[in-house]
Design an enzyme around this catalytic site. Sequence first.
Site, short mmCIF file in Angstrom:
data_model
loop_
_atom_site.label_atom_id
_atom_site.label_comp_id
_atom_site.label_asym_id
_atom_site.label_seq_id
_atom_site.Cartn_x
_atom_site.Cartn_y
_atom_site.Cartn_z
N LYS A 5 0.84 -1.21 0.00
CA LYS A 5 0.00 0.00 0.00
C LYS A 5 0.87 1.25 0.00
O LYS A 5 0.66 2.17 -0.80
CB LYS A 5 -0.89 0.00 1.24
CG LYS A 5 -1.57 1.33 1.54
CD LYS A 5 -2.47 1.31 2.74
CE LYS A 5 -1.76 1.52 4.02
NZ LYS A 5 -1.47 2.92 4.40
N ASN A 6 1.86 1.30 0.89
CA ASN A 6 2.62 2.53 1.06
C ASN A 6 3.63 2.77 -0.05
O ASN A 6 4.18 3.87 -0.15
CB ASN A 6 3.30 2.56 2.43
CG ASN A 6 2.24 2.66 3.55
OD1 ASN A 6 1.08 2.97 3.27
ND2 ASN A 6 2.64 2.38 4.76
N CYS A 99 -5.19 12.43 12.61
CA CYS A 99 -5.71 11.10 12.28
C CYS A 99 -6.19 10.53 13.60
O CYS A 99 -6.20 11.20 14.63
CB CYS A 99 -4.63 10.24 11.65
SG CYS A 99 -3.41 9.71 12.84
N ARG A 104 -0.82 14.98 12.75
CA ARG A 104 0.15 14.43 11.80
C ARG A 104 0.76 15.64 11.08
O ARG A 104 0.28 16.06 10.06
CB ARG A 104 -0.53 13.47 10.83
CG ARG A 104 -1.19 12.26 11.50
CD ARG A 104 -0.19 11.20 11.91
NE ARG A 104 0.48 10.59 10.78
CZ ARG A 104 -0.02 9.56 10.07
NH1 ARG A 104 -1.22 9.09 10.36
NH2 ARG A 104 0.66 9.04 9.07
N ASP A 290 4.14 0.37 12.22
CA ASP A 290 2.91 -0.20 11.63
C ASP A 290 2.68 -1.64 12.06
O ASP A 290 1.65 -2.22 11.72
CB ASP A 290 2.97 -0.13 10.10
CG ASP A 290 2.88 1.30 9.62
OD1 ASP A 290 3.11 1.54 8.43
OD2 ASP A 290 2.61 2.19 10.46
N ARG A 382 -8.73 -0.25 4.26
CA ARG A 382 -7.80 0.75 3.72
C ARG A 382 -6.48 0.10 3.34
O ARG A 382 -5.83 0.51 2.39
CB ARG A 382 -7.51 1.83 4.77
CG ARG A 382 -8.68 2.71 5.11
CD ARG A 382 -8.26 3.87 5.97
NE ARG A 382 -7.15 4.60 5.33
CZ ARG A 382 -6.67 5.74 5.84
NH1 ARG A 382 -7.15 6.24 6.95
NH2 ARG A 382 -5.69 6.37 5.24
C1 EPZ Z 1 4.19 6.74 6.53
O1 EPZ Z 1 3.42 7.80 7.04
C2 EPZ Z 1 3.23 5.58 6.38
N1 EPZ Z 1 2.15 5.95 5.47
C3 EPZ Z 1 2.64 5.22 7.74
O2 EPZ Z 1 1.85 4.04 7.56
C4 EPZ Z 1 3.78 4.88 8.71
O3 EPZ Z 1 3.24 4.66 9.98
C5 EPZ Z 1 4.78 6.04 8.76
O4 EPZ Z 1 5.23 6.36 7.43
C6 EPZ Z 1 5.99 5.72 9.63
O5 EPZ Z 1 6.65 4.61 9.11
C7 EPZ Z 1 2.40 5.94 4.14
O6 EPZ Z 1 3.49 5.63 3.70
C8 EPZ Z 1 1.25 6.31 3.26
P1 EPZ Z 1 6.35 9.94 8.63
P2 EPZ Z 1 4.06 9.29 7.07
O7 EPZ Z 1 6.34 11.24 7.92
O8 EPZ Z 1 4.90 9.52 5.87
C9 EPZ Z 1 6.76 13.08 12.12
C10 EPZ Z 1 -0.03 2.69 7.70
O9 EPZ Z 1 -0.48 2.12 8.70
N2 EPZ Z 1 6.62 14.10 11.06
O10 EPZ Z 1 7.48 8.98 8.36
O11 EPZ Z 1 2.97 10.23 7.34
C11 EPZ Z 1 5.49 12.30 12.34
O12 EPZ Z 1 4.64 12.98 13.23
C12 EPZ Z 1 0.44 4.12 7.79
O13 EPZ Z 1 0.13 2.15 6.57
C13 EPZ Z 1 6.81 15.44 11.39
O14 EPZ Z 1 7.06 15.78 12.54
O15 EPZ Z 1 4.99 9.18 8.36
C14 EPZ Z 1 6.00 11.00 12.92
O16 EPZ Z 1 6.23 11.15 14.30
C15 EPZ Z 1 0.07 4.74 9.13
N3 EPZ Z 1 6.69 16.38 10.41
C16 EPZ Z 1 7.34 10.81 12.22
O17 EPZ Z 1 7.69 12.09 11.67
C17 EPZ Z 1 6.42 16.05 9.11
O18 EPZ Z 1 6.35 16.95 8.25
C18 EPZ Z 1 7.29 9.81 11.07
O19 EPZ Z 1 6.24 10.21 10.20
C19 EPZ Z 1 6.23 14.68 8.79
C20 EPZ Z 1 6.35 13.72 9.79
#
Ligand code: EPZ
Length: 406
Positions: A5-6, A99, A104, A290, A382
Amino acid sequence: MSGAKNASLALMPATLLAPGTYTLQNTPTLRDVTTMSRLLESMGVGIVHADHTLTVDSSHVTRFEAPYEHVKKMRASIYVLGPLVARYGAAHVSLPGGCAWGPRPVNLHIEGLRKLGVEIKLDAGYILAKATRLRGARIVFDVSSVGATGNVMMAAVLAKGTTVIDNAAMEPEISALAEFLVRMGARINGIGSNHLEIEGVDELHPADCTTIPDRIEAGTFLVAAAIAGKKGSKVRVERCNPGHMSAVTTKLEDAGATLTIGEDFIELEPSGEIRPVNVTTSIYSGFPTDMQAQWIALMSLAGGTSIVTDTIYFDRFMHVPELIRLGANITVKENIATVVGVEKLKGAKVMSTDLRASASLILAGLIAEGTTDVLRVYHLDRGYERIEKKLSGLGADIQRVSGEEF
Ligand code: EPZ
């Protein structure tokens, strides 16, 4: 297993970077993929999804907007921001809001794009972005972010000059995106590492690809086997990439399971006991956040106490109160869950709150005495393709009572 998915959610918006027709094989049939398809179609992209092959035609992109109604359903919609500003010099993308488990933020996406010369204003819940020719920059992410790395990379490939991204995310889905961009004519070095060097080009061209297998779906099924498999039975997860899953497979072995790991399959034989194993989630290639909810479900039945810490999302524990309804003994303090294993769980009605939480409730329901009704399974759809059919194939007594089939 199905395609990741991701990975699909990043590959699909990448088609905005060059007009033409793309074929993305092994694209999973999921609610989130449909959401991304609808969003791209609203921009003028043609999409046909048949038999796990996504055919995309981005020759006539006419709108550069990702409205709130799309983004609120799926935060990954923000992935269109980078490609739109890089190719068309404009984007109007809703801020994702929160979310199920909390805020987020997208500050890293915005800061990174600003470094590339994108002019960004936030107004009325929207990101208003415009740019002439992006220029290469040196970007260091304070926090490793999958989404921000993907977005910035998709913009940098068309910037003038070289972009260096330090502390880039190394998740396989990001490497898959980088490899796809290279097939489209991008110049990216350091793929698979947290240091990416991108030499901008003037234009890209369409390409085809096959989506990598979903490591989280595969991990979820291995946990299903460990939690509910009969001693001496074997569950074989096929068409997966064990190389993406060593943190999870190692922990499953620590918990007492016997694993046979092949080129593209993993076989799990439960030992009849579940040993308590502590887990701390981290960025790739550590234990994925995840898989945290699924792990807590397994540890609920361990012969002892385990500590599960989520360092990525500090409040991703909405599944815990629902697992407690099934008889689990879990306490959460900040981002640390203490799980005291119990003899058995007892079926009850439980509520899904988010994708991986709903998976953990299904796993617990497989082993709980009596029937467990998991509500709001649209969360599950999803990210899991036909999970009830795949689990029934393993001998689970599970059926979809309501909610459309996805
Ligand atoms: C991706 O989300 C995945 N989604 C998530 O999977 C997964 O949990 C996450 O990466 C972490 O591995 C997709 O790929 C579509 P991040 P993403 O930006 O990109 C902080 C699932 O279950 N952050 O790596 O949104 C954030 O708050 C989903 O399939 C900032 O602070 O995650 C978090 O603590 C859920 N500022 C950390 O970074 C930003 O601008 C990692 O988030 C962006 C993120």
